[in-house]
Scaffold this motif. Structure first.
Motif, short mmCIF file in Angstrom:
data_model
loop_
_atom_site.label_atom_id
_atom_site.label_comp_id
_atom_site.label_asym_id
_atom_site.label_seq_id
_atom_site.Cartn_x
_atom_site.Cartn_y
_atom_site.Cartn_z
N UNK A 89 0.85 -1.20 0.00
CA UNK A 89 0.00 0.00 0.00
C UNK A 89 0.88 1.25 0.00
N UNK A 92 2.07 2.92 -3.19
CA UNK A 92 1.14 3.69 -4.02
C UNK A 92 0.64 4.98 -3.37
N UNK A 96 3.31 10.00 -3.28
CA UNK A 96 2.40 11.11 -3.59
C UNK A 96 2.23 12.03 -2.37
N UNK A 100 3.25 16.10 -2.07
CA UNK A 100 2.40 17.18 -1.54
C UNK A 100 3.04 17.82 -0.33
N UNK A 414 -5.92 12.16 -2.56
CA UNK A 414 -4.80 12.08 -3.50
C UNK A 414 -5.28 11.85 -4.92
N UNK A 415 -6.29 10.98 -5.08
CA UNK A 415 -6.59 10.45 -6.41
C UNK A 415 -7.94 10.85 -7.00
N UNK B 1 -0.22 16.01 -9.94
CA UNK B 1 0.56 14.94 -9.30
C UNK B 1 0.46 13.64 -10.11
N UNK B 3 0.03 9.92 -11.10
CA UNK B 3 -0.64 8.73 -10.56
C UNK B 3 0.19 7.49 -10.88
N UNK B 4 0.09 6.44 -10.03
CA UNK B 4 0.83 5.21 -10.35
C UNK B 4 0.27 4.60 -11.63
#
Lengths: 485, 72
Positions: A89, A92, A96, A100, A414-415, B1, B3-4
């Motif tokens: 985990x 990934x 990131x 930040x 994040x995503x 940012x 991404x994987x």
């Protein structure tokens, strides 16, 4: 000298050496807030690795995992899976987060929420949940020291006085030296720990059964159900295994100290490489399992499984070696406990009390408040350890049920550009309340699933649902706008 | 940012499938390998195999970063 005196002298010598290294690391440095909490941000890759690795092996791994291997059997295997998958985990999310963190000068997990969602109450809530989740984790470490000292003294010293000594040493240690000391002491601690694990994991089956193979053969013959899930329990089956592994591997880096350790890395790439190598660190635990399983046949019927490992060590080895194992175990409790107590106290003073209640506080006053908090937290966890009676593993899982509730806010932050602050705040409150309710009403596990995992699922679905139901706030545009101001 | 990449994510899912979701398939004592019950042996092997998966994921990520830099 009596056997108790020999083993106790050994334990105290090892702890004294550890503490001395800690004090030396802290000497000659002016202890302001920055130095005390993040080591002045001067840690190289090696110290960062030691700090991160130092947090992995706690009394939980040492006495708790072997204790569950003894008392529960099969379900304890979840520990091997979750520690390994936690690093997967991390591959990934940590790079990131680091990215930040560099852009916005973050120091803590709470900073992440305050920057990402622009709300000081959400950031404060994250602190509060983090601090409360640390308490069972601290209680676990103190209980561990109590067990070690009382077994090593051949029951001459009671568990309560042993824990009292531990808590005083711990607070003194943290006061004197801060995070730098902790990183250095973990060198000693980890070397001893690996040595102890391998020697007892191979030694105990060898002495009593003639090897690891014959030991498992004997166990599979006399107690076959103990080796698979649900083992000696009624409700810790495969569903529990999957849900608990998910809860704990996703939650591992949500502990504020682990999250913040990412900020100390040199680059995002360092964190990726760390994630490749760290799983191998879990191999040591397999040896501790060997010893725990061997104890099932050697010392059946102990009132508390957490006593199993050291009771077997006491039977199998001379007192000085019991002292070495006990000393390793005591450091294994105290080093992480100092990290936890330091993180919790800093979070309280710097990220909760100052921004919400007293924005005018100076850094010096924050440092003083943090130190006072160390004492308060020490006393609270001491009282809980004296009066509490749950197993070490249950204590850890209680803490995880709390901190894993940060996961949706972190990962979606994040995503998923669309995710909004009210959605994250509302769902985190719901997740924490669900976890607290299920735990306090003794409904863990529910429907064969880990209660913390169920709360996490609720949390995730509310985040997604509320985000989709509210108009798009486009947090990314808000950030861009505020950054250009 | 950044991404994987999908490739790295797939490689990351492999250890989860092997150590977590597939538990009913491997949670048994026999066959014992090297004297260790099958479930314990399976997990110990996957600790090592996970490192290999993540090393591959690391290679995928760095290769993509390189490609992105070249096309820029």
């Amino acid at each position: 000298m009596s056997p108790a005196a020999v083993s106790l002298a050994m334990i105290f010598a090892i702890v004294a050496i550890g503490v001395a290294i800690g004090f030396l690391a802290g000497v000659h440095r002016k202890m302001d807030l920055e130095q005390w909490t993040v080591g002045g941000r001067g840690f190289g890759v090696v110290l960062v690795f030691l700090l991160m690795a130092g947090e992995v092996y706690t009394t939980f791994a040492f006495l708790g995992a072997s204790g569950w291997a003894y008392s529960r059997g099969g379900p304890t295997l979840y520990v091997l899976a979750y520690l390994t998958l936690a690093y997967v985990v991390s591959f990934f999310i940590l790079p990131q987060i680091w990215e930040l963190g560099r852009r916005h000068g973050m120091q803590t997990e709470s900073d992440f929420f305050s920057v990402q969602y622009r709300n000081k109450y959400l950031a404060g809530f994250v602190c509060l949940v983090g601090i409360v989740s640390y308490i069972p984790y601290l209680q676990l470490q103190l209980t561990g020291v109590g067990i070690i000292v009382s077994i090593a003294s051949f029951d001459g010293i009671g568990r309560t006085p042993a824990m009292a000594i531990a808590v005083v040493l711990l607070v003194a240690f943290v006061f004197a030296s801060g995070v730098r000391a902790v990183a250095w002491v973990s060198v000693v601690k980890d070397a001893l720990m690996v040595l102890a694990a391998i020697s007892i994991g191979i030694g105990i089956p060898l002495i009593h059964f003639g090897g690891i193979g014959p030991m498992f053969a004997a166990l599979a013959h006399s107690r076959p159900s103990h080796l698979t899930m649900p083992g000696a329990t009624a409700n810790l089956g495969h569903r529990w295994y999957v849900s608990t592994v998910l809860l704990t591997s996703l939650g591992f880096y949500m502990w504020p100290h682990s999250f913040a350790a990412a900020f100390t890395a040199k680059s995002a790439d360092t964190l990726r490489r760390n994630a490749v190598v760290m799983p191998l660190y879990t191999l040591t635990l397999a040896f501790i399992f060997f010893a725990g399983f061997a104890a099932v046949l050697i010392v059946p019927g102990l009132p508390n499984g957490d006593l199993a490992l050291l009771t077997v060590v006491r039977m199998s080895f001379p007192p000085w070696f019991l002292g070495v194992i006990g000393g390793a175990g005591a450091l294994t409790a105290m080093v992480p406990a100092s990290i936890f107590i330091l993180s919790a106290a800093t979070l309280f003073a710097k990220n909760l009390y100052r921004p919400v209640f007293a924005p005018t506080m100076t850094d010096d006053q924050v440092a003083k408040l943090a130190r006072a908090t160390v004492v308060v937290l020490g006393v609270i966890s001491f009282c809980l350890a004296v009066f509490g009676s749950t197993t070490l593993v249950s204590l850890l899982l209680t803490g995880y049920a709390g901190v894993t509730q940060f996961f949706p806010g972190v990962v979606l932050g994040l995503y998923w550009k669309r995710v909004t602050m009210p959605a994250v705040f509302a769902s985190m409150i719901a997740g924490v309340m669900a976890a607290v309710f299920l735990m306090l009403s003794h409904r863990d596990p529910v429907f064969g699933l880990s209660a913390g995992f169920l709360a996490l699922c609720l949390n995730f679905s509310i985040t997604v649902f509320v985000t989709l139901a509210t108009p798009a706030l486009r947090m990314d545009l808000i950030h861009a706008q505020q950054d250009t101001k | 940012m950044k991404k994987p990449s999908a490739g790295a994510l797939l490689l990351g899912l492999v250890p989860f499938a092997a150590m977590c979701f597939s538990v009913p398939l491997w949670d048994r004592i026999y066959p014992m390998l090297f004297g260790i019950p099958f479930n314990l042996f399976w997990l110990i092997s996957w600790i090592v195999l996970t490192t290999i998966c993540m090393w591959a994921a690391y290679r995928v990520e760095t290769a993509q970063k390189k490609k992105a830099r070249e096309t820029r």
